[in-house]
Enzyme design. Sequence first.
Site, PDB file in Angstrom:
ATOM      1  N   GLU A 134       6.047   1.586  -1.998  1.00 12.84           N
ATOM      2  CA  GLU A 134       4.651   1.953  -1.794  1.00 12.84           C
ATOM      3  C   GLU A 134       4.393   2.206  -0.314  1.00 12.84           C
ATOM      4  OE1 GLU A 134       0.285   0.675  -3.512  1.00 12.84           O
ATOM      5  OE2 GLU A 134       1.623  -0.901  -2.918  1.00 12.84           O
ATOM      6  N   GLY A 268       2.748  -8.311   2.976  1.00 16.12           N
ATOM      7  CA  GLY A 268       2.825  -9.714   2.588  1.00 16.12           C
ATOM      8  C   GLY A 268       3.616  -9.855   1.300  1.00 16.12           C
ATOM      9  N   ALA A 269       3.393  -8.913   0.384  1.00 10.76           N
ATOM     10  CA  ALA A 269       4.070  -8.936  -0.907  1.00 10.76           C
ATOM     11  C   ALA A 269       3.881  -7.586  -1.577  1.00 10.76           C
ATOM     12  CB  ALA A 269       3.494 -10.038  -1.790  1.00 10.76           C
ATOM     13  N   GLU A 271       3.941  -5.547  -5.528  1.00  9.06           N
ATOM     14  CA  GLU A 271       3.829  -5.776  -6.972  1.00  9.06           C
ATOM     15  C   GLU A 271       4.786  -4.947  -7.827  1.00  9.06           C
ATOM     16  OE1 GLU A 271       1.638  -4.146  -5.005  1.00  9.06           O
ATOM     17  OE2 GLU A 271       0.555  -2.587  -6.091  1.00  9.06           O
ATOM     18  N   ASN A 272       6.044  -4.758  -7.425  1.00  9.83           N
ATOM     19  CA  ASN A 272       6.974  -4.014  -8.268  1.00  9.83           C
ATOM     20  C   ASN A 272       7.004  -4.649  -9.653  1.00  9.83           C
ATOM     21  OD1 ASN A 272       7.984  -2.743  -5.741  1.00  9.83           O
ATOM     22  ND2 ASN A 272       8.686  -4.831  -5.408  1.00  9.83           N
ATOM     23  N   HIS A 304      -2.374 -12.503  -6.783  1.00 15.07           N
ATOM     24  CA  HIS A 304      -2.702 -11.108  -6.471  1.00 15.07           C
ATOM     25  C   HIS A 304      -1.651 -10.160  -7.072  1.00 15.07           C
ATOM     26  CE1 HIS A 304      -4.175  -7.933  -3.532  1.00 15.07           C
ATOM     27  NE2 HIS A 304      -2.969  -7.462  -3.834  1.00 15.07           N
ATOM     28  N   GLU A 305      -0.395 -10.438  -6.801  1.00 17.14           N
ATOM     29  CA  GLU A 305       0.662  -9.538  -7.284  1.00 17.14           C
ATOM     30  C   GLU A 305       0.784  -9.607  -8.798  1.00 17.14           C
ATOM     31  OE1 GLU A 305       1.366  -7.592  -5.034  1.00 17.14           O
ATOM     32  OE2 GLU A 305       0.829  -8.823  -3.300  1.00 17.14           O
ATOM     33  N   HIS A 308      -1.701  -7.468 -10.388  1.00 21.06           N
ATOM     34  CA  HIS A 308      -1.293  -6.062 -10.324  1.00 21.06           C
ATOM     35  C   HIS A 308      -0.420  -5.645 -11.512  1.00 21.06           C
ATOM     36  CE1 HIS A 308      -2.657  -4.402  -6.546  1.00 21.06           C
ATOM     37  NE2 HIS A 308      -2.003  -5.243  -5.773  1.00 21.06           N
ATOM     38  N   GLU A 327      -6.101  -2.445  -5.441  1.00 23.14           N
ATOM     39  CA  GLU A 327      -6.148  -3.524  -4.449  1.00 23.14           C
ATOM     40  C   GLU A 327      -7.433  -4.340  -4.476  1.00 23.14           C
ATOM     41  OE1 GLU A 327      -3.575  -4.474  -3.356  1.00 23.14           O
ATOM     42  OE2 GLU A 327      -2.201  -2.779  -3.314  1.00 23.14           O
TER      43      GLU A 327
HETATM   44  N1  BES Z   1       0.464  -3.314  -2.854  1.00 22.28           N
HETATM   45  C1  BES Z   1       0.320  -4.224  -1.775  1.00 22.28           C
HETATM   46  C2  BES Z   1       1.417  -4.128  -0.754  1.00 22.28           C
HETATM   47  C3  BES Z   1       1.314  -2.913   0.122  1.00 22.28           C
HETATM   48  C4  BES Z   1       0.344  -2.857   1.095  1.00 22.28           C
HETATM   49  C5  BES Z   1       2.170  -1.850   0.002  1.00 22.28           C
HETATM   50  C6  BES Z   1       0.242  -1.736   1.898  1.00 22.28           C
HETATM   51  C7  BES Z   1       2.059  -0.734   0.786  1.00 22.28           C
HETATM   52  C8  BES Z   1       1.103  -0.675   1.748  1.00 22.28           C
HETATM   53  C9  BES Z   1       0.270  -5.666  -2.275  1.00 22.28           C
HETATM   54  O1  BES Z   1      -0.192  -5.835  -3.561  1.00 22.28           O
HETATM   55  C10 BES Z   1      -0.692  -6.387  -1.394  1.00 22.28           C
HETATM   56  O2  BES Z   1      -1.849  -6.119  -1.459  1.00 22.28           O
HETATM   57  N2  BES Z   1      -0.184  -7.278  -0.573  1.00 22.28           N
HETATM   58  C11 BES Z   1      -0.992  -7.997   0.363  1.00 22.28           C
HETATM   59  C12 BES Z   1      -1.043  -9.457   0.043  1.00 22.28           C
HETATM   60  C13 BES Z   1      -2.198  -9.810  -0.809  1.00 22.28           C
HETATM   61  C14 BES Z   1      -2.219 -11.289  -1.090  1.00 22.28           C
HETATM   62  C15 BES Z   1      -3.524  -9.397  -0.203  1.00 22.28           C
HETATM   63  C16 BES Z   1      -0.356  -7.817   1.715  1.00 22.28           C
HETATM   64  O3  BES Z   1       0.766  -7.356   1.772  1.00 22.28           O
HETATM   65  O4  BES Z   1      -0.998  -8.161   2.696  1.00 22.28           O
HETATM   66 ZN    ZN Z   2      -2.220  -5.660  -3.721  1.00 19.88          ZN
END
Ligand code: BES
Ligand code: ZN
Length: 872
Positions: A134, A268-269, A271-272, A304-305, A308, A327
């Site tokens: 992503e 941070g993470a 969601e694959n 969160h993940e 998703h 998101e």
């Molecule tokens: N889908 C996002 C990760 C992501 C963010 C991929 C930006 C590509 C670009 C994931 O689900 C996400 O939102 N992660 C958050 C953590 C969450 C607890 C808010 C993150 O990475 O900060």
């Molecule tokens: Zn997310």
Amino acid sequence: MADVVPYRLPHTVVPHRYELVIEPDLASDRFEGTVTVALETLETVTELVLNASRLTLEDAVVTGADGVPAALEVSYRPDDERVVLTPPTPLSPGPAALFIRFAGPLAHDLRGFYRAAVTGPDGRKVLIAATQCESTDARRVFPCWDEPEFKAVFAVSLIVPEGARALSNAREITNLAERPGYRRVTFADTVPMSTYLVALVVGPFELTSPILVDNVPVRIAARPGFAHLTDFAADAAVATLRFFQNYFGIPYPGDKLDHVAIPEFAAGAMENLGLVTYRENALLVDREHSSPMEQLAVLGTMAHETAHMWFGDLVTMRWWNGIWLNEAFATFMELLAVDALHPEWDVWAVFAAGRAYALGIDGLANTRPIEYPVGPPAEASAMFDALTYQKGAAVLRMLEQYLGPDVFRRGITEYLTRHRYGNTETGDLWDALEAVSGEPVRVMMDSWVFQGGYPLVHAAVAEDGRAITLTQRQFRYQGRHDGVWQVPVVCGIRRSDGGGAAVSALLGREALRVPLEDGWTSVVVNQGGYGFYRVAYDPALWERLMPVIADLTPLERLGLTDDVWAAVLADAVPLPQAVRLWRALKDVPDPDLWSMVFRHLTLLEALADDDERSVVQSLVREVARPLWEGLSWEPPVGENVRQGRLRAVLLRMLGTIGADPSVQAEAKRRFAAHVAQQTTIAPELLTAVAEVVAASGGEPDWHRLHEAFVGASTPQDQTRYLYALANVGDPSLVARTLALYMSSAVRVQDSAGALGWALRNRHAQRATWDLVEARWEEITRKYPPAMLQALVSPLATVMDEPLAERMTAWLDAHPIPELVRPLAQAKELQSIHRALAGRLRGRLASWLAAAPHSGPDGRPGLSTDGPGSPRT
Ligand code: BES
Ligand code: ZN
């Protein structure tokens, strides 16, 4: 939409199933593979247009309905991240098979298929290959139709060295010897999903034994030496999966669910589907030696993940303009789940900080609507901001409270059921919610989702004294703009006999009259504190609120506190109004409230001139000391979470912007004893202590913090000490910190963020920026662009004028497409802050002296305006 179309692939060819075989070579930092795509041409085409970036393609062959393979001519379009494959004769409509052999570099910048090299606790080097696709980097991993709408089935095989673990989205079905020293691991077909969700992970991972949740095996994976930190995550994985199966009433869409900690990770993470990836401190935590907020970060991220898996994976936005459907929902669902699983954490009050941050950004001229047109990849990346996440989640919470939680939930289930395995637009969500609720959801919500900004609701006692009048206008810190929203207001009216009433209404363009009964004592406009708007009370209403401030709910009080500070920044009320409120809050033992006040006072301290800073410091001590004195350093046994958090925030306040010498000395003494393992500091106090020690300490303290960073045995300790070192004051210690940040002791994933913290430290910002300029080329090569936001946003609070000008000039001359908006926002905030600094200059001391020290009985303040009442 016309300007968007050039970035979209033609829909004349649709992929249905990708068969992927990929072999990473960690020794040479390359990977190669083959892909066979079962596709369908919908009309006669002369070429196949798909995405590929940094890949070389060979042996491309297409086999059409006639069954005769035809070699394809490959032409690269690197600027468009595409390849065009041309067959000798046009392809007629119908099914076809495309075969391509390809190869590419294993990246070092945490994008696409990348390599992570880290040293383990035993001193051994660990090599890992992992993907982050992503938003638009699946095209760096394999040639594909890399847009969320082209959902397809993925059948993945990985060829890996004997002994390495290979993981992908679906269950392993075979694991066979490939050639001496290598195995071929083949995974089951996935359900139809978008390319950005494809995941490959290879390395020496250890997995927990699977726990079945309704037949879905759930596991946690970590690199060697970290398996003992997986218990908390294993419980959280089960709890969150159960919670969402139950909430949505729809089974989990995958055939297994792994949560993997990757030692180098950009976000941070991620969601694959079936293979969620995390940075280590977002998954691995030691239950006994971590604070509730560190555990909340892990549970929250996992929730969160996991949310998703439905919102994003099962049902996906058609295009990146709709990323809030992923998101904002995942963020909202995360809060719902955490609140259900740990009510004592008060997660909605914790989220008030995130919401306040979004209100801050959204009060700028450089905001954008939650849903916003997206063209090229940099624009997709730019959508992952506070407006998508925090504003989106806050607006959903407002809607949920307006419709009622149960109606809202049924609407969500309806939406997910209607669109499972498909793609949606925002309107599809409104349709489902309207069908279930019978309410005009679309009219109301369109005003929040398709327009930037938010209203300031003005409340005044009507002339006849028998009602209050509510009107709205757009809130802006500077300048004006006139949006209109459908605002769900809930007025809480209290009476002198202790009773009260709540009046709900939709406030639109027209003023709204809310009748007051005889004997009313006070009115709260955003009752419950669920609305995404600010409130300006007229002086009469404000005076009636002050005496009952202790009786408001935490969210109501947080809203009031943030609104007053916003009004100060917007030059709608003078500073003493805020000072008066802070003084009135002195006895309210609420950690979220004090975190918020801490942020406001930190800004005030940053804006103060050097000769007026001590005035702010004594104000900090004055407001924070009373509660602090009621707490002991050592948490009593069985103390509740809120009190532990309160102690930490007051300690930070007093020891940093309060410059309280006794607190600083005690923090240093206790930290030295902690590092020497004579005594231990409670986990919830440790970050605050480390920060105070760094901010007030000398060389021996720097070494203690550094030693603690190097010897950290948990991801949380590492993060804590790494960032604490950004707070040092002495130039020689700043230099040491910066040298550490640029060294290989700090991972790629952490160093840009660490530099960002140093840029927020007045004593370190000049040296840090010198370094950023000197090593710009290296820095921009090393980090994914979105991470560089850490170097852009601090500009907002740089008050050293020549430095601010240098930073601005540099960033203007070296534009980063992903960061156009954050830069514009930082500049605008800089101007808002400068304007306030100008108003404060020479006046701060007299203003603080003049603001009444009124207790909750609230004598009138200095101002003639109410807080937030616009100056016209
Ligand atoms: N889908 C996002 C990760 C992501 C963010 C991929 C930006 C590509 C670009 C994931 O689900 C996400 O939102 N992660 C958050 C953590 C969450 C607890 C808010 C993150 O990475 O900060
Ligand atoms: Zn997310």
